[in-house]
Design a protein around this motif. Structure first.
Motif, short mmCIF file in Angstrom:
data_model
loop_
_atom_site.label_atom_id
_atom_site.label_comp_id
_atom_site.label_asym_id
_atom_site.label_seq_id
_atom_site.Cartn_x
_atom_site.Cartn_y
_atom_site.Cartn_z
N ALA A 160 128.58 75.82 59.91
CA ALA A 160 127.45 76.24 60.75
C ALA A 160 127.84 76.26 62.23
O ALA A 160 127.54 77.23 62.95
CB ALA A 160 126.27 75.31 60.54
N LEU A 161 128.53 75.21 62.66
CA LEU A 161 128.92 75.15 64.08
C LEU A 161 129.89 76.28 64.44
O LEU A 161 129.84 76.81 65.55
CB LEU A 161 129.55 73.79 64.40
CG LEU A 161 128.59 72.63 64.59
CD1 LEU A 161 129.35 71.34 64.84
CD2 LEU A 161 127.62 72.87 65.75
N ILE A 163 129.92 79.23 63.18
CA ILE A 163 129.10 80.45 63.34
C ILE A 163 128.42 80.44 64.72
O ILE A 163 128.46 81.43 65.45
CB ILE A 163 128.03 80.53 62.21
CG1 ILE A 163 128.73 80.75 60.86
CG2 ILE A 163 127.03 81.66 62.48
CD1 ILE A 163 127.83 80.51 59.66
N TYR A 164 127.83 79.30 65.07
CA TYR A 164 127.17 79.19 66.38
C TYR A 164 128.18 79.36 67.51
O TYR A 164 127.89 79.99 68.53
CB TYR A 164 126.45 77.85 66.51
CG TYR A 164 125.20 77.76 65.66
CD1 TYR A 164 124.14 78.65 65.83
CD2 TYR A 164 125.07 76.78 64.68
CE1 TYR A 164 123.00 78.57 65.05
CE2 TYR A 164 123.93 76.69 63.90
CZ TYR A 164 122.90 77.58 64.09
OH TYR A 164 121.77 77.52 63.32
N ILE A 167 128.96 83.05 67.89
CA ILE A 167 127.84 83.78 68.51
C ILE A 167 127.75 83.46 70.00
O ILE A 167 127.62 84.36 70.84
CB ILE A 167 126.51 83.41 67.79
CG1 ILE A 167 126.55 83.88 66.32
CG2 ILE A 167 125.30 83.99 68.51
CD1 ILE A 167 126.65 85.37 66.12
N ILE A 201 135.76 87.78 59.45
CA ILE A 201 134.67 86.85 59.09
C ILE A 201 135.12 85.94 57.95
O ILE A 201 134.88 84.74 57.97
CB ILE A 201 133.39 87.66 58.72
CG1 ILE A 201 132.88 88.38 59.97
CG2 ILE A 201 132.33 86.74 58.14
CD1 ILE A 201 131.68 89.26 59.73
N PHE B 15 118.76 74.26 61.17
CA PHE B 15 120.13 74.40 61.68
C PHE B 15 121.00 75.17 60.69
O PHE B 15 121.71 76.11 61.08
CB PHE B 15 120.69 72.98 61.91
CG PHE B 15 122.14 72.93 62.29
CD1 PHE B 15 122.57 73.29 63.56
CD2 PHE B 15 123.09 72.48 61.37
CE1 PHE B 15 123.91 73.22 63.90
CE2 PHE B 15 124.42 72.41 61.71
CZ PHE B 15 124.84 72.78 62.98
N LEU B 16 120.90 74.82 59.42
CA LEU B 16 121.75 75.49 58.42
C LEU B 16 121.24 76.89 58.08
O LEU B 16 122.03 77.83 57.96
CB LEU B 16 121.82 74.64 57.14
CG LEU B 16 122.56 73.30 57.27
CD1 LEU B 16 122.53 72.54 55.95
CD2 LEU B 16 124.01 73.51 57.69
N ALA B 19 122.06 79.43 60.75
CA ALA B 19 123.48 79.82 60.68
C ALA B 19 123.69 80.81 59.53
O ALA B 19 124.42 81.81 59.67
CB ALA B 19 124.35 78.59 60.49
N ILE B 22 122.33 84.20 60.50
CA ILE B 22 123.23 84.87 61.47
C ILE B 22 124.43 85.48 60.75
O ILE B 22 124.77 86.65 60.96
CB ILE B 22 123.70 83.87 62.55
CG1 ILE B 22 122.55 83.51 63.48
CG2 ILE B 22 124.85 84.45 63.37
CD1 ILE B 22 122.84 82.36 64.42
#
Lengths: 262, 340
Positions: A160-161, A163-164, A167, A201, B15-16, B19, B22
């Protein structure tokens, strides 16, 4: 000569035993993953707190670093590339650097610094306080109860991090590009996506998956390697950081090489 | 922290999921952007080489990505035959007598393929037909007949043009074959000649600048002498002017002789006075010319001094120039011998 061969043999045996120990530790984690999903109520809270700590709480730092890195890449690129008529490479560099390499690596480094150390220290102190022994005496697997939720939490947070991070870095890049020459977001995205391929990706996803796993496994293993003394905890924490960094870089090189070969 | 722990599940879920959204949106957009689901028309493309080609090299037409080059192979006649997939919305752009321009970017070593549309805008090329690149004979013909025009990456285009120029100038049927190299040889010969001249000049200048056995410097002496000549000339012209003025007075006095001596020696004035008068009269006629000559000398004196001054300055500059040429890396002395 005899002493040298003796020392060499001893080191080889030590390395072999360590490798077996780590390998069996990893296999046990993978085996216990099945049980984790069966008994998820017990360890769900640990998983959620791990994601909260490793993922959500690191979001601000990750976003800051990402925006700065994306902006710097555009800034440097804007200064150099137009000099030889290669301004269009700006997007290629942004994608190559952020998506393929820096995104995963920087996120991993931040997680090692924040969560890897925390996991190693926490588990080390639990061993010193004989909490791990208590779990064993109750018939609870410390791998299932302590390690698996941490591994899952770190892996999910890492993905997740990452991806953030990507972005935020691309947003930072756009912002900096906008300062130089106002470019509408749709145009920026169009040019950017012209440079992104599915393999970028995929590569980013695979890397974050492996990095998260490595950080969690190495940190947990080093934490559980503490024997009795509390003085061992910082030593093991340092070892967890060094080994995590080393393995993350090695695996990054391997994945990059494989992606280019494929 | 209490707040976070109470809502930890919601925070982590958001949060998950954010993601996940996105990444899903990005992948979806990417697939649409790459026209993965769009119908494609297959053509063949023929290139001279496979440098910079990959299994998904994009083909552009006026900045739009109109298709991709996918598989490619080496044919028996040593050309590269590739599959060129064109997106449905650009199908009509593929007309007869079109060509492809493959330019390899020297910085990234990746190739950019530009579709060069033929002149027949409404005559669509049949699916499966071959489109030549301009680096093979079929494409060269289209280019030579001006049916397609080259465009593309500026750096690659310059390099391509240079390569084409170099190739054409060395063709056997080109009367100017080797002209470039001949020019280079001539330039080298000229440079060698110039080096010899400058070497000789340098030696001469050095010898002029060196003091002779009496410790005098010829160049310096020359300048000093020139200055002395100029000064003497100025004094001389001043004296000439002054003498001429005196002479004028004498001539005026003798043109009308009324004195006693004149009456005693030559009473009627025909023996002595008349011839003298005539001589003086003639001399009087010459005087304006002499005066003019004197004036001319006076005016030229300034010019002469200026010329001498300029000569001195020019000689200084020449000396500096030769020093520079001598120290220059092209035809000068070896580095070790240059003046620091």
């Amino acid at each position: 000569m005899q002493q040298i061969s003796f020392a060499l043999g001893r080191q080889t045996l030590l390395l072999y035993r360590k490798s077996i120990s780590v390998f069996s530790f990893v296999l046990e984690i993978i085996y216990e993953l099945k049980n984790f999903f069966l008994q998820r109520k017990i360890t769900r809270l640990i998983l959620i707190r791990q994601i909260l700590f490793t993922g959500f709480e690191a979001l601000g730092l990750i976003a800051f670093v990402a925006v700065a890195v994306g902006g710097i890449i555009i800034l440097e690129g804007s200064a150099i590339l137009p000099g030889f008529g290669q301004s269009k490479l700006l997007y290629t560099i942004l994608v190559t650097v952020i998506l393929r390499e820096l995104g995963g690596l920087l996120t991993a480094f931040i997680i090692i610094a924040r969560s890897g150390t925390a996991i190693a220290a926490e588990l080390g102190n639990m061993v010193v306080n004989q909490e791990v022994e208590s779990l064993v005496s109750f018939g609870i697997s410390p791998i299932l109860y302590l390690v698996v939720p941490r591994v899952l939490g770190v892996v999910l947070s890492m993905i997740a991090l990452n991806i953030y991070f990507n972005i935020a870095a691309l947003a930072g890049g756009w912002f900096m590009a906008y300062l130089f020459a106002p470019i509408p977001i749709p145009d920026f995205l169009y040019k950017l996506f012209s440079e992104i391929s599915v393999s970028d990706i995929t590569s980013s996803f695979i890397k974050s998956l492996f990095f998260g796993f490595i950080i969690a496994v190495v940190s947990s293993y080093q934490g559980l390697q503490v024997n009795f003394a509390s003085t061992e905890v910082p030593q093991r924490t340092i070892k967890a950081v060094v080994l995590s960094l080393s393995w993350v870089i090695i695996v990054d090189i391997l994945i990059t090489a494989i992606m280019y070969l494929v | 922290m209490k707040f976070k722990l109470r809502y930890s599940e919601k925070i982590v879920g958001t949060f998950l999921i954010a993601a996940l959204i996105i990444i899903a949106a990005s992948t979806g957009y990417l697939l649409l952007h790459n026209k993965v689901f769009e119908k494609k028309f297959l053509f063949k493309a023929k290139f001279g080489d496979a440098v910079g080609l990959s299994s998904s090299t994009p083909v552009y037409f006026r900045g739009f990505k109109i298709g991709v080059i996918t598989d490619y192979e080496l044919t028996e006649d040593n050309y590269i035959l590739a599959d060129f997939k064109v997106y449905e919305e650009f199908r009509k752009k593929i007309v007869k007598k079109s060509a492809l321009l493959k330019s390899v970017n020297p910085v990234t070593s990746t190739s950019t393929i530009e579709f060069l549309q033929g002149p027949e805008n409404f005559s669509e090329l049949a699916e499966g037909s071959m489109i030549p690149a301009i680096d093979i004979p079929e494409g060269e013909i289209l280019l030579a007949k001006n049916m397609v025009k080259k465009t593309g990456d500026p750096l690659s285009t310059v390099i391509y043009n240079l390569a084409a120029f170099s190739e054409n100038i060395n063709k056997d049927n080109n009367v100017d074959k080797g002209a470039f190299f001949r020019a280079l040889v001539n330039m080298a010969d000229a440079a060698e000649g110039m080096k010899k001249i400058t070497d000789n000049l340098n030696i001469d200048i050095e010898s002029i600048s060196k003091p002779d056995k009496y410790g005098r410097r010829p160049m310096a002496s020359l300048v000093v002498n020139a200055a002395q000549i100029s000064d003497s000339l100025r004094v001389m012209t001043g004296l000439v002017n002054h003498s001429l003025m005196r002479l004028d007075t004498v001539i005026t006095a003798y043109s009308q002789p009324e004195g006693l001596v004149a009456k005693m020696i030559d009473p009627d004035g025909k023996q002595i006075i008349e011839p003298i008068r005539k001589t003086i009269s003639n001399l009087n006629d010459v005087l304006p010319k002499l005066e003019k000559f004197s004036e001319f000398l006076v005016t030229q004196q300034g010019q002469f001094v200026i010329i001498l001054k300029q000569l001195v300055e020019t000689l200084d500059e020449v000396q500096v120039t030769f020093e520079t040429i001598n120290n220059g890396p092209l035809i000068g002395k070896p580095k070790s011998e240059r003046k620091k």
